[in-house]
Scaffold this active site. Structure first.
Site, PDB file in Angstrom:
ATOM      1  N   ASP A 278       0.862  -1.183   0.000  1.00  0.00           N
ATOM      2  CA  ASP A 278       0.000   0.000   0.000  1.00  0.00           C
ATOM      3  C   ASP A 278       0.896   1.230   0.000  1.00  0.00           C
ATOM      4  OD1 ASP A 278      -2.234   1.941   0.684  1.00  0.00           O
ATOM      5  OD2 ASP A 278      -3.325   0.043   0.833  1.00  0.00           O
TER       6      ASP A 278
ATOM      7  N   HIS B 101     -12.408  -0.572  -9.596  1.00  0.00           N
ATOM      8  CA  HIS B 101     -13.577   0.270  -9.877  1.00  0.00           C
ATOM      9  C   HIS B 101     -13.350   1.733  -9.486  1.00  0.00           C
ATOM     10  CE1 HIS B 101     -16.034   0.533  -5.889  1.00  0.00           C
ATOM     11  NE2 HIS B 101     -14.757   0.460  -5.626  1.00  0.00           N
TER      12      HIS B 101
HETATM   13  C1  LIG Z   1     -10.745   0.909  -1.421  1.00  0.00           C
HETATM   14  S1  LIG Z   1      -9.311   0.609  -0.518  1.00  0.00           S
HETATM   15  C2  LIG Z   1      -9.240  -1.141  -0.604  1.00  0.00           C
HETATM   16  C3  LIG Z   1      -8.391  -1.700   0.464  1.00  0.00           C
HETATM   17  C4  LIG Z   1      -8.333  -3.205   0.535  1.00  0.00           C
HETATM   18  N1  LIG Z   1      -7.908  -3.801  -0.733  1.00  0.00           N
HETATM   19  C5  LIG Z   1      -9.675  -3.792   0.955  1.00  0.00           C
HETATM   20  O1  LIG Z   1     -10.112  -4.737   0.334  1.00  0.00           O
HETATM   21  O2  LIG Z   1     -10.261  -3.289   1.891  1.00  0.00           O
HETATM   22  C6  LIG Z   1      -8.040   1.110  -1.625  1.00  0.00           C
HETATM   23  C7  LIG Z   1      -6.643   0.965  -1.074  1.00  0.00           C
HETATM   24  O3  LIG Z   1      -5.720   1.318  -2.110  1.00  0.00           O
HETATM   25  C8  LIG Z   1      -4.684   2.070  -1.548  1.00  0.00           C
HETATM   26  N2  LIG Z   1      -4.060   2.875  -2.607  1.00  0.00           N
HETATM   27  C9  LIG Z   1      -4.530   3.990  -3.208  1.00  0.00           C
HETATM   28  N3  LIG Z   1      -3.715   4.403  -4.173  1.00  0.00           N
HETATM   29  C10 LIG Z   1      -2.679   3.535  -4.176  1.00  0.00           C
HETATM   30  C11 LIG Z   1      -1.509   3.431  -4.972  1.00  0.00           C
HETATM   31  N4  LIG Z   1      -1.241   4.313  -5.930  1.00  0.00           N
HETATM   32  N5  LIG Z   1      -0.667   2.411  -4.739  1.00  0.00           N
HETATM   33  C12 LIG Z   1      -0.931   1.508  -3.755  1.00  0.00           C
HETATM   34  N6  LIG Z   1      -2.036   1.551  -2.981  1.00  0.00           N
HETATM   35  C13 LIG Z   1      -2.887   2.555  -3.189  1.00  0.00           C
HETATM   36  C14 LIG Z   1      -5.372   2.884  -0.488  1.00  0.00           C
HETATM   37  O4  LIG Z   1      -4.454   3.385   0.472  1.00  0.00           O
HETATM   38  C15 LIG Z   1      -6.346   1.877   0.084  1.00  0.00           C
HETATM   39  O5  LIG Z   1      -5.776   1.121   1.135  1.00  0.00           O
END
Ligand SMILES: C[S@@+](CC[C@H](N)C(=O)[O-])C[C@H]1O[C@@H](n2cnc3c(N)ncnc32)[C@H](O)[C@@H]1O
Length: 484
Positions: A345, A393
């Site tokens: 992350d 999404h």
């Molecule tokens: C909607 S959450 C989903 C989290 C997890 N996969 C779940 O199922 O609950 C999106 C996640 O993507 C991470 N994120 C956003 N942009 C990112 C990036 N460019 N690279 C890595 N992680 C990222 C956010 O910090 C967040 O933890």
């Protein structure tokens, strides 16, 4: 190889990453070729020609669609009520503040009757209004949101006693909301069964307004919807007119509403305002608390989850890309004793993860947290699974393709890319309520992030756009769940 796995749920997420290099118009938009096909209902008529000797039968009166719907509603309501009565449960009653706010879990056939009531009443109402009036008054639904948002913002529900009444005059002394506006907004909400006025200028709760008073997640839900999404929705047209391709994370209705066009994506804005970020998180919690939204949906193989035992036997590696604090991997590691996990992350999220991730050392020692931006080259090479839950999404196609392409240098032959996300069915295949919810979700993704939900075909196209080397497979898990 790609494996897709689908579910209905919703989350948004942050990404401060820059615009894709080539936001080509053709590449980016989904190809919604068909709008929901309208059903036509024909009355059934007899074609039997009577012989001369037989007496002419009286023509059967044909049943109009409206009568058929009314009959469905009666039959289904009787079934629902019979079940509730047999269980000693009350039928819903908005005017009774002690009436349960939710139905209990119903047996499948009774739940089906309940859904029939919901769908048939909607359709019957539309028919009774007629096409022109339906359109005319349908566009006024946002005014319900105006009233609810203001009442929620001022915490009016918490100022009304649960078990008694309060005069408008007294209520007006407890809030800074202007007295005239307080009264008119309350009366607007009352048209939806939220608050009531048992006698002139006397206010009481209904079972629905009580939820507003007592459920903090619901307050957050209305706050996020009314104060963040609603203003953004009011600017979608402007965003579309200015940037018709609607793909950039910094050119959505949200940015037009909050003056951040070309400056920052929504989540960067939220990151600067902890109260607002908390409200969104809490509102998502209210949405994602239900069945199908919890990690067990993926982990629990007995209930149709995703089976990783072959990789476990081989001591494989599972990478959770954008995996937040790794709670899903913690559950997986408890189930699979040989698999190794990498949770990736953004640095801030990785830094704020609990340490250790699990009290069980056998679990914690097999999970590595790694700061990684998924728009850059995947650093964990040769893993067996690259897993994305609720990530795709949040992105329009140019971004999503970039995420997939960033994986390619790390992929060994046979590696799986597993997507756990929404999957739109083709238009008209859901029941009317689910169709409405998922279409609304899709428009919300457009409103806030210029992102989108996808159909199976659109997921296929996504992988094909990223590389011809991907083989797209639909998970058995999804099929099993659908058959239920
Ligand atoms: C909607 S959450 C989903 C989290 C997890 N996969 C779940 O199922 O609950 C999106 C996640 O993507 C991470 N994120 C956003 N942009 C990112 C990036 N460019 N690279 C890595 N992680 C990222 C956010 O910090 C967040 O933890």
């Amino acid at each position: 190889m790609s494996k897709a796995k689908f579910r209905l749920s919703s989350l948004f997420h942050s990404s401060p990453s820059p615009s894709p290099d080539a936001e080509t118009k053709k590449q980016n938009r989904r190809s919604f070729s068909a709008l929901s096909s309208s059903r036509r209902h024909k009355d059934v008529e007899s074609n039997v020609v009577p012989s001369k000797s037989e007496p002419k039968p009286k023509p059967e009166p044909s049943t109009s669609r409206m009568i058929a719907l009314a009959q469905t509603i009666t039959k289904a309501t009787e079934k629902l009520e019979a079940h509730m009565t047999s269980q000693g449960l009350p039928m819903p009653d908005f005017d009774d503040v002690d009436s349960p706010a939710d139905f209990p879990t119903l047996p499948p056939d009774v739940q089906q009757s309940r859904q029939e009531i919901i769908h048939a009443t909607k359709e019957l109402g539309r028919l009774a209004h007629g096409p022109r009036e339906s359109v005319r008054w349908g566009v006024w639904e946002y005014l319900d949101t105006v009233a609810l948002t203001a009442l929620n913002h001022y915490g009016i529900a918490k100022l009304v006693p649960i078990d008694s009444t309060i005069t408008l005059t007294e209520l007006q002394t407890k809030t800074s909301l202007d007295p005239i506006n307080l009264a008119r907004l309350l009366r607007m909400a009352m048209t939806n069964g939220i608050f009531r006025e048992p006698s002139p200028d006397v206010i009481a709760h209904t079972a629905a307004s009580r939820v507003l008073a007592e459920d903090a997640n619901m307050q957050a839900w209305i706050g996020f919807n009314g104060e963040d999404i609603f203003p953004s929705a009011g600017h979608v047209l402007q965003a579309l007119q200015t940037y018709p391709e609607a793909t950039s994370l910094t050119q959505s209705g949200f940015q037009f509403a909050f003056n951040t066009v070309d400056k920052e994506p929504m989540f960067v804005t939220f990151g600067k305002d902890p109260a607002r970020a908390r409200r969104m998180g809490q509102s998502m919690a209210s949405l994602t608390g239900g069945e199908g939204y919890e990690p067990a949906f993926f982990v629990d193989v007995d209930k149709g989850g995703y089976d990783l035992s072959d990789l476990d036997a081989a001591g494989g590696t599972f990478v959770d890309v954008g995996g937040s604090h790794g709670f899903l991997c913690v559950d997986l590691a408890a189930r699979y004793k040989n698999l190794k996990f990498v949770v990736q992350d953004l640095p801030k999220t990785v830094d704020s993860a609990p340490k250790p991730l699990s009290a069980d050392p056998q679990v914690a020692e097999r999970i590595t947290l790694l700061a990684h931006d998924f728009f850059t080259e995947q650093p964990t090479k040769g893993a067996d699974v690259y897993f994305f839950r609720w990530i795709m999404h949040n992105y329009s196609t140019p971004y999503a393709v970039r995420i997939l392409k960033s994986l390619i240098p790390a992929l060994k032959p046979g590696a799986r890319v597993v997507i756990n996300d929404h999957c739109l069915r083709e238009a008209g295949q859901e029941n009317p309520w689910d169709e409405k919810v998922i279409r609304r979700m899709d428009v919300i993704m457009l409103t806030l992030l210029n992102a989108q939900e996808r159909t199976e075909r659109e997921f296929r196209e996504l992988f094909a756009a990223a590389s011809e080397g991907f083989v797209f497979k639909v998970s058995l898990m999804r099929k099993k769940r659908r058959e239920r």
